[in-house]
Design a protein around this motif. Sequence first.
Motif, mmCIF file in Angstrom:
data_model
loop_
_atom_site.group_PDB
_atom_site.id
_atom_site.type_symbol
_atom_site.label_atom_id
_atom_site.label_comp_id
_atom_site.label_asym_id
_atom_site.label_seq_id
_atom_site.Cartn_x
_atom_site.Cartn_y
_atom_site.Cartn_z
ATOM 1 N N ASN A 56 38.100 37.160 29.701
ATOM 2 C CA ASN A 56 38.416 38.059 30.711
ATOM 3 C C ASN A 56 39.541 37.285 31.710
ATOM 4 O O ASN A 56 39.269 36.239 32.076
ATOM 5 C CB ASN A 56 37.165 38.421 31.587
ATOM 6 C CG ASN A 56 36.038 38.969 30.796
ATOM 7 O OD1 ASN A 56 36.171 40.148 30.146
ATOM 8 N ND2 ASN A 56 34.729 38.177 30.275
ATOM 9 N N THR A 58 41.105 38.424 35.348
ATOM 10 C CA THR A 58 41.171 39.564 36.503
ATOM 11 C C THR A 58 42.008 39.195 37.310
ATOM 12 O O THR A 58 42.297 37.914 37.778
ATOM 13 C CB THR A 58 39.675 39.332 37.220
ATOM 14 O OG1 THR A 58 38.478 39.734 36.309
ATOM 15 C CG2 THR A 58 39.427 40.322 38.374
ATOM 16 N N GLY A 59 42.785 40.066 37.687
ATOM 17 C CA GLY A 59 43.929 39.946 38.619
ATOM 18 C C GLY A 59 45.257 39.232 38.364
ATOM 19 O O GLY A 59 45.115 37.921 38.667
ATOM 20 N N CYS A 93 44.976 43.896 33.765
ATOM 21 C CA CYS A 93 44.746 42.858 34.779
ATOM 22 C C CYS A 93 45.810 42.800 35.881
ATOM 23 O O CYS A 93 45.880 42.351 36.891
ATOM 24 C CB CYS A 93 44.350 41.531 34.415
ATOM 25 S SG CYS A 93 45.725 40.870 33.325
ATOM 26 N N SER A 98 41.539 43.500 41.432
ATOM 27 C CA SER A 98 40.626 43.477 40.931
ATOM 28 C C SER A 98 40.104 44.075 39.627
ATOM 29 O O SER A 98 38.975 44.318 38.910
ATOM 30 C CB SER A 98 39.459 44.506 41.737
ATOM 31 O OG SER A 98 40.026 45.699 41.983
ATOM 32 N N GLN A 99 41.323 44.525 38.717
ATOM 33 C CA GLN A 99 41.243 44.892 37.579
ATOM 34 C C GLN A 99 41.204 43.902 36.494
ATOM 35 O O GLN A 99 41.786 42.683 36.560
ATOM 36 C CB GLN A 99 42.744 45.659 37.356
ATOM 37 C CG GLN A 99 42.848 46.735 38.272
ATOM 38 C CD GLN A 99 41.729 47.861 38.176
ATOM 39 O OE1 GLN A 99 41.560 48.148 37.047
ATOM 40 N NE2 GLN A 99 41.056 48.195 39.182
ATOM 41 N N LYS A 100 40.578 44.111 35.354
ATOM 42 C CA LYS A 100 40.062 43.077 34.474
ATOM 43 C C LYS A 100 40.759 43.444 32.999
ATOM 44 O O LYS A 100 40.669 44.613 32.714
ATOM 45 C CB LYS A 100 38.493 42.931 34.692
ATOM 46 C CG LYS A 100 38.182 41.966 33.649
ATOM 47 C CD LYS A 100 36.635 41.372 33.670
ATOM 48 C CE LYS A 100 35.600 42.566 33.339
ATOM 49 N NZ LYS A 100 34.318 42.227 33.218
ATOM 50 N N SER A 101 41.344 42.665 32.392
ATOM 51 C CA SER A 101 41.401 42.574 30.776
ATOM 52 C C SER A 101 40.564 41.916 30.012
ATOM 53 O O SER A 101 40.230 40.736 30.537
ATOM 54 C CB SER A 101 42.912 42.355 30.537
ATOM 55 O OG SER A 101 43.778 43.267 31.259
ATOM 56 N N THR A 102 40.104 42.322 28.905
ATOM 57 C CA THR A 102 39.051 41.619 27.997
ATOM 58 C C THR A 102 39.369 41.534 26.691
ATOM 59 O O THR A 102 39.767 42.679 26.204
ATOM 60 C CB THR A 102 37.654 42.319 28.368
ATOM 61 O OG1 THR A 102 37.321 42.231 29.698
ATOM 62 C CG2 THR A 102 36.472 41.444 27.415
ATOM 63 N N LYS A 133 41.057 35.134 38.437
ATOM 64 C CA LYS A 133 40.017 34.749 37.689
ATOM 65 C C LYS A 133 39.880 34.727 36.387
ATOM 66 O O LYS A 133 40.015 35.834 35.672
ATOM 67 C CB LYS A 133 38.654 35.407 38.164
ATOM 68 C CG LYS A 133 37.153 34.952 37.725
ATOM 69 C CD LYS A 133 36.278 35.633 38.225
ATOM 70 C CE LYS A 133 34.990 35.475 37.933
ATOM 71 N NZ LYS A 133 33.925 36.238 38.362
#
Length: 142
Positions: A56, A58-59, A93, A98-102, A133
């Motif tokens: 993950n 994030t940002g 992200c 606060s956007q997340k890529s997974t 993060k």
Amino acid sequence: MTGSRLRKAGLIAGAAAVLTFATSTSAWANWTANNWVGNQGKLSQQWVDESYNEINFTGCDEVYGRTSVDVALWQQIDWGSDKKHDTSTFTNCFKGASQKSTATQTGLPRDSYYFEIDKIGSGCISCAVAVTKVNVDTTKAD
């Protein structure tokens, strides 16, 4: 063996045990890094996994305005070439702090793994992605 030699042998054995413990604990399961920065080719720390993992981000931000980063999952092979399993392109992200890529992988053999920043944007060797993060999660139950 003399007392001096015994002490030296004990010191060497103790140092080897500490070194073994210190290096083996760095490659463990879940981990998180804050304010992580990587350029093309940067490798993450390793983790031990079997069957399932998530990477993950994030940002994400990139100084030159790139809006994607390719992240490759690698399996460490002790006595041979490491094996590349999958490459995922992270874009979400880059849409806010606060956007997340997974990226999710399943069916993996138990081994040590790491990821690599494979490409930033369409390919930029001098670019670097800053990630608020990074989280590696090996627990499918989440």
